[in-house]
Design an enzyme around this catalytic site. Structure first.
Site, PDB file in Angstrom:
ATOM      1  N   ASN A  77       0.860  -1.044  -0.024  1.00  0.00           N
ATOM      2  CA  ASN A  77      -0.005   0.122   0.020  1.00  0.00           C
ATOM      3  C   ASN A  77       0.776   1.179  -0.065  1.00  0.00           C
ATOM      4  OD1 ASN A  77      -2.828  -1.367  -0.113  1.00  0.00           O
ATOM      5  ND2 ASN A  77      -2.333  -1.864   2.400  1.00  0.00           N
ATOM      6  N   CYS A  86      -4.227  -7.654  -4.218  1.00  0.00           N
ATOM      7  CA  CYS A  86      -4.687  -6.460  -5.034  1.00  0.00           C
ATOM      8  C   CYS A  86      -5.238  -6.846  -6.269  1.00  0.00           C
ATOM      9  CB  CYS A  86      -3.269  -5.559  -5.023  1.00  0.00           C
ATOM     10  SG  CYS A  86      -3.893  -3.852  -5.947  1.00  0.00           S
ATOM     11  N   GLY A  87      -6.626  -6.783  -6.447  1.00  0.00           N
ATOM     12  CA  GLY A  87      -7.081  -7.207  -7.694  1.00  0.00           C
ATOM     13  C   GLY A  87      -6.694  -6.463  -9.163  1.00  0.00           C
ATOM     14  N   ASN A 165      -8.250 -10.314   1.394  1.00  0.00           N
ATOM     15  CA  ASN A 165      -7.980  -9.173   2.259  1.00  0.00           C
ATOM     16  C   ASN A 165      -9.446  -8.795   2.633  1.00  0.00           C
ATOM     17  OD1 ASN A 165      -8.889  -8.130  -0.313  1.00  0.00           O
ATOM     18  ND2 ASN A 165      -7.326  -6.538  -0.304  1.00  0.00           N
ATOM     19  N   ASN A 198     -10.714  -2.376   4.502  1.00  0.00           N
ATOM     20  CA  ASN A 198     -11.077  -1.561   3.241  1.00  0.00           C
ATOM     21  C   ASN A 198     -12.567  -1.546   3.235  1.00  0.00           C
ATOM     22  OD1 ASN A 198      -8.350  -1.839   1.559  1.00  0.00           O
ATOM     23  ND2 ASN A 198      -8.754  -3.897   2.033  1.00  0.00           N
ATOM     24  N   GLU A 216      -9.475   2.592   0.945  1.00  0.00           N
ATOM     25  CA  GLU A 216      -8.388   1.693   0.998  1.00  0.00           C
ATOM     26  C   GLU A 216      -7.647   1.780   2.578  1.00  0.00           C
ATOM     27  OE1 GLU A 216      -6.445  -0.143  -1.940  1.00  0.00           O
ATOM     28  OE2 GLU A 216      -7.518   0.798  -3.678  1.00  0.00           O
ATOM     29  N   ARG A 217      -7.582   0.661   2.992  1.00  0.00           N
ATOM     30  CA  ARG A 217      -6.554   0.286   4.136  1.00  0.00           C
ATOM     31  C   ARG A 217      -5.071   0.813   3.514  1.00  0.00           C
ATOM     32  NH1 ARG A 217      -5.473  -5.873   6.311  1.00  0.00           N
ATOM     33  NH2 ARG A 217      -5.181  -5.893   4.072  1.00  0.00           N
ATOM     34  N   CYS A 225     -10.946  -0.505  -6.803  1.00  0.00           N
ATOM     35  CA  CYS A 225     -10.093  -1.388  -5.891  1.00  0.00           C
ATOM     36  C   CYS A 225     -10.908  -2.667  -6.397  1.00  0.00           C
ATOM     37  CB  CYS A 225     -10.453  -1.112  -4.291  1.00  0.00           C
ATOM     38  SG  CYS A 225     -10.023  -2.665  -3.421  1.00  0.00           S
ATOM     39  N   GLY A 226      -9.943  -3.563  -6.893  1.00  0.00           N
ATOM     40  CA  GLY A 226     -10.277  -4.754  -7.552  1.00  0.00           C
ATOM     41  C   GLY A 226     -11.045  -5.755  -6.656  1.00  0.00           C
TER      42      GLY A 226
HETATM   43  N1  LIG Z   1      -5.618  -1.465   0.394  1.00  0.00           N
HETATM   44  C1  LIG Z   1      -5.727  -3.113   0.086  1.00  0.00           C
HETATM   45  C2  LIG Z   1      -4.819  -3.648  -0.903  1.00  0.00           C
HETATM   46  C3  LIG Z   1      -4.895  -3.355  -2.417  1.00  0.00           C
HETATM   47  C4  LIG Z   1      -6.360  -3.585  -2.846  1.00  0.00           C
HETATM   48  C5  LIG Z   1      -6.324  -3.170  -4.387  1.00  0.00           C
HETATM   49  N2  LIG Z   1      -6.161  -1.732  -4.633  1.00  0.00           N
HETATM   50  C6  LIG Z   1      -7.419  -3.837  -5.323  1.00  0.00           C
HETATM   51  O1  LIG Z   1      -7.433  -3.318  -6.300  1.00  0.00           O
HETATM   52  O2  LIG Z   1      -7.804  -5.002  -4.824  1.00  0.00           O
HETATM   53  C7  LIG Z   1      -5.592  -3.792   1.408  1.00  0.00           C
HETATM   54  O3  LIG Z   1      -4.891  -3.191   2.282  1.00  0.00           O
HETATM   55  O4  LIG Z   1      -6.165  -4.734   1.622  1.00  0.00           O
END
Ligand SMILES: N[C@@H](CCC[C@H](N)C(=O)O)C(=O)O
Length: 292
Positions: A77, A86-87, A165, A198, A216-217, A225-226
């Site tokens: 992050n 991270c999707g 996550n 998140n 997002e965390r 965010c995927g």
């Molecule tokens: N911030 C999330 C990790 C990243 C997620 C991402 N942007 C996605 O696309 O999934 C976490 O700390 O879980």
């Protein structure tokens, strides 16, 4: 002063943006502070996170997956913290592998901290348009128990969804209800999310079509965010009475984010698949002093 140059690329998936650092043999020291400097939008390159490209065999957290997945996505992050998955990052990671000549159209596996993710990389179009990328995101876990999300004086009931996550998904009438989201929403009970969370806010747009915002965390509000979009898809499907494992057929939702659109399906075996764009926008050299 260290004047060594380090190769980097910049890419995004529905405007969730990443600095990509190829480090095939895993020799680079990437501290949390260095990641935060790279992601700084004024003093660094600027991104929601970092994707370090490492051979699975060269990384202690991925070595056991090396037989199945040659490459490990070491995702961080923007505050330097580590996340399991991270999707959007997986799609951008695979786009990088394609550009570097390390993957071609077809099926491949990527190692992540949440386990192996299977990806289909489509062929480029006749006009050279990049091929679609579909990621097998695994199964959503839906831990039982009530969760509440709060921003200021406002509270919403939320669904706890784990996509590798942690996510808290809440439904709103209007995405503006969540306000500016400059700070992380409070989520209770805190014991539901010992590793942080998140938070997604979701509004209906039509049949099997929703829009969302996400805090997002470790990165703050991002434009996509995927894993969050997959969590939203599954939470919305259950709210709407769809359960592919029970119904025996898949269900597909369109999930709009500020940075674009993702198409997400849940299959009768519980697996979730996500299709959305991924692009590399720049490539260059950064001064190693940025990494400290
Ligand atoms: N911030 C999330 C990790 C990243 C997620 C991402 N942007 C996605 O696309 O999934 C976490 O700390 O879980």
């Amino acid at each position: 002063m260290n004047s060594t140059r380090i190769a980097f690329l910049k890419g995004h998936g529905t405007e969730n943006d990443f600095v990509i650092i190829p480090d095939y043999e895993g020799g680079l020291e990437l501290s949390p502070a260095a990641v935060a400097r790279l992601c700084d939008r004024r003093a660094g390159i600027g991104a929601d996170g970092v994707l370090r490209v490492v051979r699975s065999a060269a990384h202690p957290e991925a070595r056991a997956m090396a037989g199945e997945a040659e490459w490990f996505m070491d995702y961080r992050n923007s505050d330097g913290s580590i996340a399991e998955m991270c999707g959007n990052g997986v799609r951008v990671f695979v786009r990088y592998l394609e550009r570097a000549g390390l993957a071609g159209a077809g099926d491949l596996a990527v190692a992540t901290r949440a386990g192996i993710r299977r990806v289909h990389l489509g062929k480029p179009g006749p006009d050279g348009a990049p091929g679609e990328i579909t990621v097998g995101m695994g199964r959503a876990l839906l831990p039982a128990g009530e969760v509440t999300v709060s921003v200021g004086e406002r509270n919403w009931p939320a669904r706890n969804v784990n996509m590798g996550n942690p996510h808290a998904v809440c439904f709103v009438d209007d995405l503006a209800e969540a306000g500016k989201l400059l700070d992380a929403p409070a989520v209770s009970p805190a014991s539901a999310y010992p590793e942080g969370v998140n938070v997604e806010f979701v509004a209906d747009r039509g049949p099997r079509h929703v829009a969302m915002r996400v805090h997002e965390r470790g990165s703050g509000e991002t434009r996509s965010c995927g894993t969050g979009a997959c969590a939203v898809m599954v939470a919305t499907a259950r709210r709407d009475g769809h359960d592919p494992a029970r119904d025996g057929h898949p269900v597909t939702y369109t999930v709009d984010v500020p940075g674009g659109r993702l198409v997400i399906s849940e299959n009768p075996d519980g697996t979730v698949e996500m299709t959305a764009p991924a692009v590399i926008v720049a490539e260059g050299l950064l001064d190693a002093s940025l990494l400290g």
